[in-house]
Each structure stands twice: as structure tokens, then as C-alpha cells.
Design a protein around this motif. Structure first.
Motif, short mmCIF file in Angstrom:
data_model
loop_
_atom_site.label_atom_id
_atom_site.label_comp_id
_atom_site.label_asym_id
_atom_site.label_seq_id
_atom_site.Cartn_x
_atom_site.Cartn_y
_atom_site.Cartn_z
N VAL A 7 -7.08 -15.07 -8.61
CA VAL A 7 -7.96 -14.40 -7.64
C VAL A 7 -9.43 -14.41 -8.05
O VAL A 7 -10.30 -14.21 -7.22
CB VAL A 7 -7.52 -12.93 -7.42
CG1 VAL A 7 -6.15 -12.88 -6.73
CG2 VAL A 7 -7.47 -12.16 -8.75
N GLY A 64 -3.11 -1.16 -15.77
CA GLY A 64 -3.83 -1.74 -16.93
C GLY A 64 -4.45 -0.67 -17.81
O GLY A 64 -4.70 0.46 -17.39
N ASP A 78 -7.09 -20.60 -14.90
CA ASP A 78 -6.05 -20.26 -13.91
C ASP A 78 -6.61 -20.41 -12.51
O ASP A 78 -7.83 -20.41 -12.33
CB ASP A 78 -5.53 -18.83 -14.14
CG ASP A 78 -6.56 -17.77 -13.86
OD1 ASP A 78 -7.10 -17.71 -12.74
OD2 ASP A 78 -6.86 -16.97 -14.81
N THR A 115 -9.07 -3.33 -13.49
CA THR A 115 -8.97 -3.22 -12.03
C THR A 115 -7.50 -3.07 -11.63
O THR A 115 -7.17 -3.12 -10.46
CB THR A 115 -9.54 -4.48 -11.36
OG1 THR A 115 -8.90 -5.63 -11.91
CG2 THR A 115 -11.05 -4.58 -11.56
#
Ligand SMILES: Nc1ncnc2c1ncn2[C@@H]1O[C@H](COP(=O)(O)OP(=O)(O)OP(=O)(O)O)[C@@H](O)[C@H]1O
Ligand SMILES: [Mg+2]
Length: 677
Positions: A617, A638, A614, A634
Motif C-alpha cells: 500500500v 502494531g 514490496d 498505523t
């Protein structure tokens, strides 16, 4: 002087001794006797006056002789013919014989000849004889008689002083001769003794000339080398030296020729071919202040060398054991100075042997650690103690060691130092910690799945009610919005519970041959909508004729769902999601907990390599170590279970998962999926 000259043939020390003895003798007997003639007249052995026998047919001569001789203090006997004379000699054993040269019957010369040659008179043959001759008898072969041992000639007529002087002188000369003979014998005896010593010495003794050729070699050479020594006399000493030691031997020899005594060790060639080690001691031989050769004494040290070699081998053997030991080993002397530090110790602690050997242990480790480490030193503990502690490495990081300390004992059972052997147990410690954590997680899992189970039923009820309610509301009813929200929240809860389930109660994979495309297709259906919504471009490149993979369909599907979810969440503003697949032939090395690969079976297998990339970030460098840990997340919403489930599934399939990520640029997860069991 003649006597001294004769002695010169013997060694110089003996020579000097002989001369000294002679001097003393002359001093004692001759010098003193000239002052008082008494000792000359006296036979020390018999304790009587010395007897002088006169053999002469001239009666007047006999009478005069008797008078002179008796008055001089000697004992006198006489006879008038040769045959009687010979009998008298046997009977009276005179100390001196005066022999008339011309006599009726056998002559004086014949008497003398018999006396010195006949076996009968052998024991008396040394008796001094003075031959009396007349002036006219010129034809006498004096030289022959002297050679035969005649003491003197006296020409008739002679005066009374002359006779006594001659007699006295003959006695003196005879005594000197006698003494000289004794000395000669003595010297010869000691010579034999020395020769014997040299010949039979346990050391190799030899002399060399300036070229290094053997002049003399003692018997030992033959015993040591097996070569007959006769073969080597005249040959070069260096030919006997083993070729590899010849240069050293030559160097030492030339130094010896420059006047330096040398000691060194070399090998000789033996008849058997086995090396003979010698300790050499060679000294220059001087003649008139110049070096004319060398004398050597060499000792067989083969046995010693063998022992030395054995000791060295043993030392090396011990050293190699110590060095190759898996455990770290540090030895200390009684002052706690480091005496050895093996390779494992270097690896565990980061110090090099050369940095620390000879240093005090307190200079290497912090005080407190030293005290823990060597506490045995103060408490005279006899048995090794097994303990654990944290030790500071060279780079100041800590390492957990399990160690045992024991005393180093010498032959006399005295303590001479300390042995510390230790292992890096950081890994074990970490594993222990992990086990504790996993234990905690497992019980959490049990708890969670219990709760999840309890929660899912009412949740299903809530969802059904909400859906029923939704159906009953008018399509234009504003409250529909609330119901949609309720349902989506319930769905989220349900997803969370499902994850909890699969984490807490992992299922055994039901592996079958599957086509990767089939698995991926179902995942794509799930994500189709979201990808478009989130403005994410989806690219796929699956190589044609990809081999089938041997996996649990649903579990691998779960893997891709989790990976796709993470990628989507990493690209809130859109981006690219790319999936590539191709076959690879490779080996997967098993990894330990620290992710260190270790070799087990070196067999290549065929895998399908799938990568999910991907442009999101990326992962923070400090998070890279922990992203697979359960509950690491993070994200505010989650659970941190996604990747831990992925990891476990891949492990159970004996596959591999690695990743590469750069913050701001994106992340790629690469999987190896097995094509066979
Ligand atoms: N593709 C990715 N790009 C960036 N960060 C990622 C990516 N995949 C995983 N991470 C990081 O790894 C963490 C752990 O991922 P994991 O899937 O285990 O949990 P999560 O996504 O946070 O929660 P959950 O999957 O349970 O919803 C994430 O929180 C994120 O920080
Ligand atoms: Mg996730």
C-alpha cells in the motif's frame, strides 16, 4: 611714459601698483610744485635749501649764475676748476651740479666721467649734472654723455628763466627717476619673494602649454618624483602620469583648455616606481581672451591615500569577518533602523540584505518580537544579554534563536546603535526535545522491560499448561480450538514482550564475518508458510560472489524479519516481495538529527547493498518523516517498534537505511551493510 613702459616687464598687478604710485608722486610733488616751487628748493633729508654747485672758469658766468640761483631760492656754491669741483662735490654733496664743458685743466666732460665712474664718488654718482656748453661746441658726443647719466645740456648764453626751468626740470626728472628706481627695487623684491614662494612651495606648481608640455616647474617636482626638473621642462606632462591615469588626466586637461578649472586625483610615476598620488588643480591661462595653456597646483596626497586604503582594507576586513561569521548579525542605528545584515542573518531569516537594510526593524518582525529583541535599547543595558526567543522568518515560519544584544558605542563612548547577534538554535531545541522524549522512552522502556519480565514467566506457565491440556484432549475434541487460540494469543504477547526487550535493552552487536545468504535463508524459513498463505510471490536476486558482511547475525536477521513483516502487512491482498543484493563502493556520510548529511571522512568503503521491495500500500507522505520513530504505527495491533529497532541496529553497524515509497504502488527499503570494521 618711458618709466611705465619699463615697469611692464613685471607682473601685471605690480605694474598697476607702480603706475599708481608714480601718479600719486607726480600729483604730490610736480603738479603741486608748479603752483608753489618751494618743495623743489628744499632738501627734505637735510632740512636745508638745496645746494647747487657751479663749476666754471668764467667769472661773469659765476656771478650771473649765483644771482639767478640764489634769487630762485637755492643755496649756491661755486668753483672755477675741475679738480676743486671734484673736491667740492665730496665736501658739500651738492644736490645738483652745473658743469662747464670747456675749462682749463680737466674739462667738464672729464669731471663728469670721474664722478660717474670713479669708486671715490660712487655714493654721489647719482647727483644730477647739467652740462653748460657754448653754441660752437658741436663736436660733443651728447649721446654718450646722456647714456652715462647726464641730466641735461644747457647752451650758453641762456636767459635767467631758462636756467631755473632747466634746473627745476632736472630736479623733477631726478626725483621721478629716483622714485622709479625705488619702485623698481620694491617690485624686484616682491618678485623675489613670490619666486621664492613658488620655488619652495610644498605643492607642485607648473605651467603647461597647449600641448601639455611643461613650460615651468617648481623645485618640488624633483623632491616628489626624484627626477631632476630640468629633465622635464619641455616634455609632456602626461609622460609623467601613471599609464592607468593618463586618459583621465588628458580629459581633464582638454576641459581646462576649454576654459574650465579642474580638480581631480591621479598618480604620477616616481623614480622609485612607487606611486605618487596627487590632488590636481589646473586652471586655464588666458592671453588676450584666449586660453594659451594651463597652470597647475598639485598636492602630494600619497599619505592620505595610504590611510584611505588602510581604512578601506580595515573596513573590508571587518566586513568580511561580519559577513563570514557563523552567527547572524544585525546592527541598528538609534532609530532602530537596520544598518547591516550579514550573510548568516540572511540564511537564518530568509531575508536578503538589500530587502532590509535601511528599513525599520518593526517593518520586518512582529511588534512583540521586536520588543523582545531590542528591549535593551530602552533599558540602557551595558552588557550583552543572552536570551532565547522564537523569531518569524520571511516565509512566516518560526526559527528558534539564541541571541545577545549589546550597544554600539562610538569613540566618545556614546551609544550610536544596537548590535544583535544570534544563532539558529532550532536544531539544539529539537535535540533537547528529542532528549526529553528519549528520556521518557527510556524510562518507559525500563518500566516495560520490568513488566515484560514479570509477565513472561506467568505467560510461559500459561502456555505450558495450555499445551499440556491440548495433549490430553482427544484429537476430535471441539475444545482444542480454544486451546489453539489461547496458545497463539500467548505467542503474540510473547512476541510483543520480545520487541519491548530489544527496544529497551539493546544488545551490543557481536560482529563477525557472515554470508548474507545464510542470514536470509533462516528468515525465509520463518516466512515460507505465510508467503504462500498470503499469496505473495517471493523473488530473490543475490549477486554471485558477494563479499561477506561484518555483522551480528541475529540482529541483522531481526532487521530482515521486521522488514519482511511490514511488507507482508502492507500486502493484505497479496503481491510481490523482492530481495536484491549487490556490492557497492561508496561513502556513507554521517547524518544529524534532521537527517542532513555532513562530511566527516571522505573515504570510500565496500558495502553490500540489500533492498527489500514490496508492491504494497505504500507509506503516506506525511508519515515518511516519522516511520522510524519508536511507537509510531498505523496498525491497530502494531507497537510501532519494528522500524525503530531496525534503524538502531543499522546505525550501530555503521550502515545506512533509506527508503522510497509511493502510496498504492509499494515500498523499497535499501540497506548498506558493512564488509569490514
Ligand atoms: N513496507 C511498508 N509498507 C507500508 N507501510 C509501512 C511499511 N513499513 C512500515 N510502514 C509504516 O510504518 C509504520 C511503522 O512501522 P513499524 O514497523 O515501526 O511499526 P508497525 O509495523 O506499525 O508495528 P510493529 O512493527 O511493532 O508491529 C507502520 O505502521 C506503517 O504505517
Ligand atoms: Mg512493523
Amino acid at each position: 611714459m618711458a618709466l611705465i613702459q619699463k615697469n611692464n616687464k613685471t607682473s601685471s598687478v605690480q605694474d598697476r601698483k607702480g603706475v599708481d604710485d608714480l601718479k600719486n608722486f607726480i600729483n604730490d610733488h610736480i603738479y603741486k610744485s608748479s603752483q608753489s616751487a618751494m618743495p623743489l628748493r628744499w632738501n627734505e633729508k637735510t632740512g636745508t635749501k638745496r645746494t647747487i654747485l657751479l663749476i666754471d672758469d668764467d667769472k661773469d658766468m659765476v656771478e650771473i649764475g649765483r644771482k639767478i640761483i640764489v634769487s630762485a631760492g637755492y643755496h649756491f656754491i661755486s668753483t672755477s676748476n675741475g679738480n676743486d669741483g671734484l673736491d667740492y662735490i665730496l665736501k658739500y654733496r651738492p644736490d645738483l651740479i652745473l658743469l662747464d664743458y670747456v675749462m682749463p685743466g680737466i674739462t667738464g666732460a672729464e669731471v663728469f666721467e670721474r664722478l660717474v665712474t670713479s669708486q671715490r664718488y660712487k655714493h654721489l654718482s647719482q647727483t644730477p649734472v647739467i652740462m653748460l656748453t657754448a653754441k660752437s661746441e658741436y663736436d660733443i658726443n651728447r649721446a654718450t654723455l646722456f647714456e652715462m647719466g647726464l641730466a641735461a645740456f644747457l647752451v650758453k648764453p641762456f636767459g635767467h628763466r631758462e636756467l631755473i626751468n632747466v634746473i627745476d626740470n632736472v630736479f623733477i626728472l631726478h626725483q621721478v627717476k629716483q622714485k622709479n628706481k625705488e619702485l623698481e627695487q620694491k617690485i624686484r623684491r616682491s618678485e623675489y619673494k613670490y619666486q621664492d614662494l613658488i620655488e619652495n612651495a610644498n605643492d607642485l606648481i607648473y605651467t603647461l602649454n597647449l600641448k601639455g608640455d611643461f613650460i615651468f616647474i617648481n623645485r618640488r617636482l624633483s623632491t616628489l618624483t626624484g627626477f631632476p626638473r630640468e629633465e622635464w621642462v619641455g616634455r609632456s606632462f602626461f609622460d609623467l602620469v601613471a599609464p592607468e591615469d593618463r586618459i583621465e588626466a588628458r580629459n581633464n586637461f582638454s576641459l581646462t583648455l576649454r576654459g574650465k578649472a579642474r580638480m581631480f586625483e591621479i598618480r604620477l610615476i616616481c623614480q622609485t616606481g612607487a606611486p605618487l598620488y596627487l590632488s590636481m588643480n589646473i586652471n586655464p591661462i588666458y592671453e588676450k581672451g584666449e586660453v594659451v595653456g594651463a597652470i597647475g597646483i598639485s598636492r602630494d596626497i600619497t599619505q592620505r591615500k595610504k590611510l584611505e586604503q588602510e581604512i578601506t582594507e580595515l573596513k573590508n576586513f571587518n566586513e568580511s569577518i561580519i559577513q563570514s561569521m557563523g552567527s547572524g548579525l544585525i546592527t541598528l542605528n538609534l532609530n532602530n533602523k537596520i544598518t547591516s545584515f550579514n550573510i548568516s542573518a540572511e540564511e537564518i531569516l530568509g531575508y536578503k540584505q538589500n530587502d532590509v537594510v535601511g528599513k525599520h526593524i518593526y517593518d520586518i518582525f512582529p511588534k512583540q518580537e521586536c520588543e523582545r529583541l531590542i528591549s535593551i535599547n530602552t533599558t540602557n543595558y551595558k552588557y550583552p544579554l543572552n536570551r532565547e526567543m522564537e523569531l518569524t522568518r520571511k516565509d512566516d515560519s518560526k526559527v528558534f534563536i539564541g541571541y545577545s544584544v549589546s550597544s554600539r558605542i562610538d569613540n566618545h563612548n556614546l551609544k550610536v546603535g544596537t548590535i544583535i547577534s544570534f544563532r539558529d538554535i532550532s536544531q539544539i531545541k529539537q535535540m533537547q526535545m528529542e532528549v526529553v522524549r528519549m528520556d521518557r522512552l527510556a524510562s518507559m522502556g525500563v518500566l516495560a522491560s520490568g513488566i515484560a519480565h514479570e509477565v513472561r514467566n506467568p505467560l510461559a506457565g500459561i502456555k505450558t499448561m495450555a499445551q499440556t491440556l491440548e495433549e490430553e484432549l482427544e484429537p476430535a475434541d471441539d475444545r482444542r480450538e480454544y486451546l489453539t487460540r489461547i496458545i497463539s494469543q500467548v505467542n503474540r504477547l510473547d512476541e510483543l514482550l520480545k520487541s519491548l526487550f530489544s527496544f529497551a535493552k539493546p544488545q551490543q552487536p557481536k560482529r563477525k564475518y557472515q554470508r548474507l545468504e545464510d542470514i536470509i535463508r533462516e528468515v525465509e524459513v520463518l516466512f515460507d508458510d505465510r508467503l504462500t498463505k498470503k499469496n505473495i510471490q517471493y523473488l530473490k536476486n543475490i549477486q554471485k560472489n558477494l563479499p561477506q558482511i561484518f555483522v551480528d547475525f541475529h540482529q541483522i536477521q531481526q532487521v530482515f524479519i521486521n522488514l519482511f513483516l511490514n511488507s507482508l502487512e502492507a500486502m493484505p491482498k497479496g503481491g510481490v516481495l523482492e530481495l536484491l543484493a549487490k556490492p557497492v563502493q561508496t561513502i556513507i556520510y554521517p547524518r544529524d538529527r534532521r537527517k542532513k548529511a555532513f562530511v566527516s571522512e571522505n573515504r570510500e568503503s565496500l558495502y553490500v547493498e540489500v533492498s527489500v521491495h514490496d508492491s504494497g500500500v505504500g507509506i503516506n507522505p506525511e508519515d515518511k518523516k516519522v516511520i522510524f520513530d519508536p511507537f509510531f504505527t498505523t496498525k491497530p495491533q502494531g507497537t510501532g517498534l519494528g522500524l525503530s529497532i531496525v534503524y538502531r541496529i543499522i546505525e550501530e553497524h555503521h550502515g545506512e537505511i533509506v527508503f522510497d515509497s509511493e502510496t498504492g504502488k509499494g515500498t523499497t527499503f535499501t540497506l548498506l551493510l558493512p564488509t569490514e570494521d
